[in-house]
Write an enzyme that holds these catalytic residues in place. Sequence first.
Site, mmCIF file in Angstrom:
data_model
loop_
_atom_site.group_PDB
_atom_site.id
_atom_site.type_symbol
_atom_site.label_atom_id
_atom_site.label_comp_id
_atom_site.label_asym_id
_atom_site.label_seq_id
_atom_site.Cartn_x
_atom_site.Cartn_y
_atom_site.Cartn_z
ATOM 1 C CG HIS A 12 90.378 47.797 23.689
ATOM 2 N ND1 HIS A 12 91.075 48.591 24.352
ATOM 3 C CD2 HIS A 12 91.096 46.642 23.334
ATOM 4 C CE1 HIS A 12 92.448 48.389 24.667
ATOM 5 N NE2 HIS A 12 92.247 47.212 24.172
ATOM 6 N NE ARG A 32 106.747 50.652 19.785
ATOM 7 C CZ ARG A 32 107.124 51.862 19.453
ATOM 8 N NH1 ARG A 32 108.432 52.062 18.906
ATOM 9 N NH2 ARG A 32 106.498 52.877 19.304
#
Length: 329
Positions: free
Chosen positions: A142, A295
């Site tokens: 990241h 999700r």
Amino acid sequence: MPPPNPEYLQQEESLTPESRELITTLPRQNGWFDSTHLYLYQGFWFQPDHLQAVISCQSHFQPLHSDVFLATYPKCGTTWLKAIIFTILNRKHFPPSSPNHPLLTANPHQLVLSLEIDLYAHNRLPTASTTSSPSRRFFSTHMPHASLPQPLSQRNKVVYACRSPKDTFVSLWHFMNKLRPQGAPERDMETAFRMFCDGAVGYGPFWDHVLGYWRRSLEEPERVLFVRYEDVKEEGAVQVRRMAEFLECGFSAEEEEEGVVDRILELSSFESMRGSEVNRVGRLGNGIENKHFFREGVVGDWKNCLSAQMAQELDGIVEEKFGGAGLVI
């Protein structure tokens, strides 16, 4: 008994003396949760344990020329792109049609380790062979481009995946609230939204993170490939072929005839991975449940969460930050 708090939520007490001394010199602000802090380093905000890992990685990591890296801002399709690229790189050893493919028994984050979260966290120094890939080594990060170890930024191939900032924020909000410390209340959306817009979140500002890789992809297209999450959703086969060509392992005529590209997309699909047992009941070594990485995985989910005013504000920031750079996301 409830599970322990995820490892990475531990704060200053886990740092080395050198890192503790450093952070006393850096701008600090409250993090996502009231008990956490973020520190500004090289223009970006980091949790203290991530910051220590980034600095250690910058000092010690020596990439091989053949190493491949996936870079993302958090919640921009990291899990999905890890699965796709891992399958592209390792398809000779693990055909995507194999009933024993690693993606069927392991979470993508177990197969593709993060430089600063997995390899250099808590002052660990990995060995040169640290990887689960039998072919070329493949890692994720990241880290913003400005924070990459210099040898990596100068010679290795990097696939950078970005996503609509509205969907990124909504996904981040849901994810971080699932990982909140025991007893901590959820971070309300209004406060989280303001933090995101101000850039005051881990690895933020989002805008600067994206622009760093976007500009490098224009300057060195042979080294940095810029991929949009939405494009992979809309034209998966095109983007899989594009990534394979960039990584110098394009598909042969025989593979095309056998439908290997479609099999890669099917194996790495959101539905396939969410439905596997390991991602329904498994847990990573740092305590995060695998199911938290799956999700919705859809484009435009922000419409179910953001107010019209929030959406308009984010659109205005996008136009201001990205318009002059020729970037549309």
